[in-house]
Design a protein around this motif. Structure first.
Motif, mmCIF file in Angstrom:
data_model
loop_
_atom_site.group_PDB
_atom_site.id
_atom_site.type_symbol
_atom_site.label_atom_id
_atom_site.label_comp_id
_atom_site.label_asym_id
_atom_site.label_seq_id
_atom_site.Cartn_x
_atom_site.Cartn_y
_atom_site.Cartn_z
ATOM 1 N N SER A 54 -6.331 3.766 -3.450
ATOM 2 C CA SER A 54 -5.379 4.454 -2.571
ATOM 3 C C SER A 54 -6.046 5.552 -1.751
ATOM 4 O O SER A 54 -5.515 5.957 -0.707
ATOM 5 C CB SER A 54 -4.230 5.038 -3.391
ATOM 6 O OG SER A 54 -4.699 5.981 -4.338
ATOM 7 N N HIS A 55 -7.215 6.005 -2.184
ATOM 8 C CA HIS A 55 -7.900 7.081 -1.467
ATOM 9 C C HIS A 55 -8.596 6.593 -0.191
ATOM 10 O O HIS A 55 -8.935 7.408 0.660
ATOM 11 C CB HIS A 55 -8.927 7.757 -2.381
ATOM 12 C CG HIS A 55 -8.310 8.570 -3.472
ATOM 13 N ND1 HIS A 55 -9.049 9.225 -4.430
ATOM 14 C CD2 HIS A 55 -7.008 8.840 -3.761
ATOM 15 C CE1 HIS A 55 -8.242 9.857 -5.261
ATOM 16 N NE2 HIS A 55 -6.994 9.624 -4.877
ATOM 17 N N TYR A 104 0.709 1.164 -6.021
ATOM 18 C CA TYR A 104 -0.579 1.216 -5.339
ATOM 19 C C TYR A 104 -1.094 2.649 -5.249
ATOM 20 O O TYR A 104 -2.294 2.895 -5.422
ATOM 21 C CB TYR A 104 -0.474 0.612 -3.936
ATOM 22 C CG TYR A 104 -1.811 0.526 -3.235
ATOM 23 C CD1 TYR A 104 -2.683 -0.532 -3.486
ATOM 24 C CD2 TYR A 104 -2.213 1.507 -2.327
ATOM 25 C CE1 TYR A 104 -3.914 -0.615 -2.855
ATOM 26 C CE2 TYR A 104 -3.442 1.427 -1.695
ATOM 27 C CZ TYR A 104 -4.288 0.371 -1.956
ATOM 28 O OH TYR A 104 -5.517 0.306 -1.337
ATOM 29 N N GLN A 105 -0.219 3.597 -5.007
ATOM 30 C CA GLN A 105 -0.648 4.988 -4.906
ATOM 31 C C GLN A 105 -1.265 5.477 -6.209
ATOM 32 O O GLN A 105 -2.082 6.398 -6.207
ATOM 33 C CB GLN A 105 0.530 5.876 -4.502
ATOM 34 C CG GLN A 105 1.053 5.618 -3.092
ATOM 35 C CD GLN A 105 -0.024 5.765 -2.041
ATOM 36 O OE1 GLN A 105 -0.773 6.743 -2.036
ATOM 37 N NE2 GLN A 105 -0.102 4.794 -1.128
ATOM 38 N N ASP A 106 -0.903 4.866 -7.317
ATOM 39 C CA ASP A 106 -1.479 5.241 -8.602
ATOM 40 C C ASP A 106 -2.875 4.659 -8.814
ATOM 41 O O ASP A 106 -3.565 5.028 -9.771
ATOM 42 C CB ASP A 106 -0.567 4.780 -9.748
ATOM 43 C CG ASP A 106 0.697 5.619 -9.862
ATOM 44 O OD1 ASP A 106 0.709 6.750 -9.348
ATOM 45 O OD2 ASP A 106 1.675 5.132 -10.464
ATOM 46 N N THR A 110 0.813 -1.222 0.000
ATOM 47 C CA THR A 110 0.000 0.000 0.000
ATOM 48 C C THR A 110 0.844 1.269 0.000
ATOM 49 O O THR A 110 0.354 2.338 -0.373
ATOM 50 C CB THR A 110 -0.955 0.023 1.210
ATOM 51 O OG1 THR A 110 -0.203 -0.111 2.421
ATOM 52 C CG2 THR A 110 -1.970 -1.112 1.114
ATOM 53 N N GLU A 111 2.104 1.157 0.411
ATOM 54 C CA GLU A 111 2.989 2.320 0.385
ATOM 55 C C GLU A 111 3.778 2.433 -0.920
ATOM 56 O O GLU A 111 4.541 3.389 -1.098
ATOM 57 C CB GLU A 111 3.952 2.257 1.574
ATOM 58 C CG GLU A 111 3.254 2.425 2.925
ATOM 59 C CD GLU A 111 4.169 2.170 4.110
ATOM 60 O OE1 GLU A 111 5.372 1.869 3.869
ATOM 61 O OE2 GLU A 111 3.699 2.258 5.264
ATOM 62 N N SER A 112 3.572 1.493 -1.820
ATOM 63 C CA SER A 112 4.318 1.497 -3.076
ATOM 64 C C SER A 112 3.740 2.519 -4.058
ATOM 65 O O SER A 112 2.568 2.895 -3.988
ATOM 66 C CB SER A 112 4.276 0.112 -3.719
ATOM 67 O OG SER A 112 2.965 -0.208 -4.165
ATOM 68 N N ALA A 113 4.570 2.948 -4.992
ATOM 69 C CA ALA A 113 4.124 3.899 -6.011
ATOM 70 C C ALA A 113 3.029 3.294 -6.877
ATOM 71 O O ALA A 113 2.090 3.996 -7.295
ATOM 72 C CB ALA A 113 5.314 4.324 -6.876
#
Length: 448
Positions: free
Chosen positions: A385-386, A378-380, A373-376
């Motif tokens: 991610s919200h 997943y953030q995309d 969940t902290e990976s780029a």
């Protein structure tokens, strides 16, 4: 301190025989209406694997396809381990079959269940604890997981479950409708951080849709009522302590406050007063409402609908962030004679599945592995991610042998609350019914 080895937890402990009888009790039993189901067994691609393990799980539909893809990739990367999945119907049939297999000495090497059901199984000896040192050798350590999930999996100093995800009761919303209603900020919805603000936002959404602001399907659905109640109750800072043989320790005033507040906005304007689960999904999918309370498992339904969908954890209306949910976890069903090679393969498989959980997020669930969940990557993922922060503010059903996902107790919660929310009867009376149900359950041992 977590013990790496085996041991029997102290305190109230029904026998394995009692757990089995409880599993097979009739539909009226508090432990749940458990009934046997058939199963389908599949064989993984690693047919020549030197070690084969059997894994039972409860994922069907879209989730099942994603889970099988994860298994396939894990086996392709390590062909020395073959995984034979057995898929059973979610809920009572699954838990019945699993507990019978464990008690009868025919348990699988690995299984998936809900975290909220683990506490009811540990005393009966139907699970084996995880060796945290061996998990660490496979790269699985406590710091990988949100504390709320890990802590719930630890009972009497031992780890009994390894979380795969957190599936949360969240607020979906249509960005276009929210923007037109004036409640969309740069980082999501604004103004929902108090009881009054939430109601005002709901009215603004209703003014925009011309129908109602929010969908919440709860009628006839104790699980949906439990999700709303216990999530909001935790936001008040109140706690629940359920000790067998004692009265339930709850904050009655906080329960009344939450029950009354939900009743106040089920008014056919802020939210539809009488809505079941399918209707709430349909109303949001077609734009009749601008927001919808539901589980993150409905994400794929909403992504395929004609709405500009986004999502957030449960709005913090009572001061302390808290989002209700549950977690799919890996467990070790009790083995009378542990095969060291199979047990080692089970540990390796869980570690590999956790590393694959970016794929698992496609179904809407929040991976328990924070490295994901902290990976780029997943953030995309939007909206996943919200609402990922929900895992850090996770709350669950009150912990007792009779609670948890798929339990009959959630129906009891619904019986207590529905009159207040649907028919506008006394919130105080509803809460007293709920407390009475808790007290009765605490005086009842698992059916024998």
């Amino acid at each position: 301190m977590i013990s790496a080895g085996r041991g029997s937890p102290g305190g109230w402990a029904p026998s394995r025989r009692t757990v089995l009888k409880g599993a097979l009790a009739g539909a009226g039993a508090l432990a749940g209406a458990w009934a046997l189901a058939g199963c389908a067994t599949g064989t993984g691609p690693a047919s020549s694997a030197s070690t084969r393990i059997q894994m039972w799980h409860l994922f069907t539909g879209g989730d099942g396809g994603i889970f099988q893809q994860m298994l396939t990739e894990v086996q392709e990367e390590d062909p020395s381990v073959g995984i034979d999945p057995v898929v059973l119907t979610w809920g009572a049939p699954y838990y019945t079959k699993l507990v019978m297999a464990s008690v009868g000495g025919r348990s699988p090497d690995l299984a998936v269940m809900h975290l909220t059901r683990v506490a009811g199984w540990v005393p009966g000896g139907v699970l084996d604890p995880w060796d945290v040192d061996l998990l660490a050798e496979h790269g699985v350590t406590q710091d990988m997981f949100p504390p709320a999930l890990w802590d719930r999996a630890v009972i009497d100093g031992q780890l009994w479950a390894v979380p795969l995800d957190f599936h949360a009761f969240i607020l979906f919303y249509d960005r276009g409708i929210a923007d037109a209603a004036g409640i969309l900020g740069p980082d999501g919805l604004v103004g929902l951080d108090s009881p009054e603000g939430f109601v005002e936002a709901g009215r603004a959404l209703a003014d925009t849709t011309g129908y109602a602001g929010i969908g919440y399907g709860y009628t006839g659905d104790g699980a949906q009522m439990s999700r709303m109640l216990w999530g909001l109750y935790a936001q008040t800072g109140a706690e629940v302590v359920l000790n067998p043989g004692e009265a339930a320790q709850v904050d009655r005033d906080a329960l009344v406050e939450v029950t009354s507040w939900v009743q106040s906005w089920l008014d056919d304007t802020v939210a539809i007063a009488n809505s079941d689960y399918p209707s709430a999904v349909a109303n949001f999918s077609t734009g009749r409402v601008g927001a919808c309370f539901n589980g993150n498992w409905e994400l794929q339904s909403f992504l395929t609908a004609e709405v500009d969908v986004d999502a957030m954890p449960m709005p913090t209306v009572f001061g302390s962030p808290a989002t209700y949910g549950d977690s799919h976890v890996f467990v070790l069903p009790h083995q009378v004679n542990v095969d060291p090679a199979k047990r080692e393969a089970a540990y390796a498989t869980v570690a590999a599945m956790l590393r694959k959980s970016l794929l698992w997020s496609e179904g809407g669930h929040i991976p328990a592995n924070r490295e994901i969940t902290e990976s780029a990557e997943y953030q995309d993922k939007v909206p996943q991610s919200h609402y990922a922060a929900a895992a850090d503010e996770a709350v669950f059903d009150p912990q007792a042998w009779f609670t948890g996902s798929g339990s009959d107790f959630q129906a009891r919660v619904g019986e207590a609350l529905q009159g207040a929310w649907l028919d506008k009867s006394s919130p105080e009376a509803a809460v007293d019914r709920l407390i009475g149900a808790l007290d009765a359950a605490l005086q009842t041992k698992p059916p024998a």
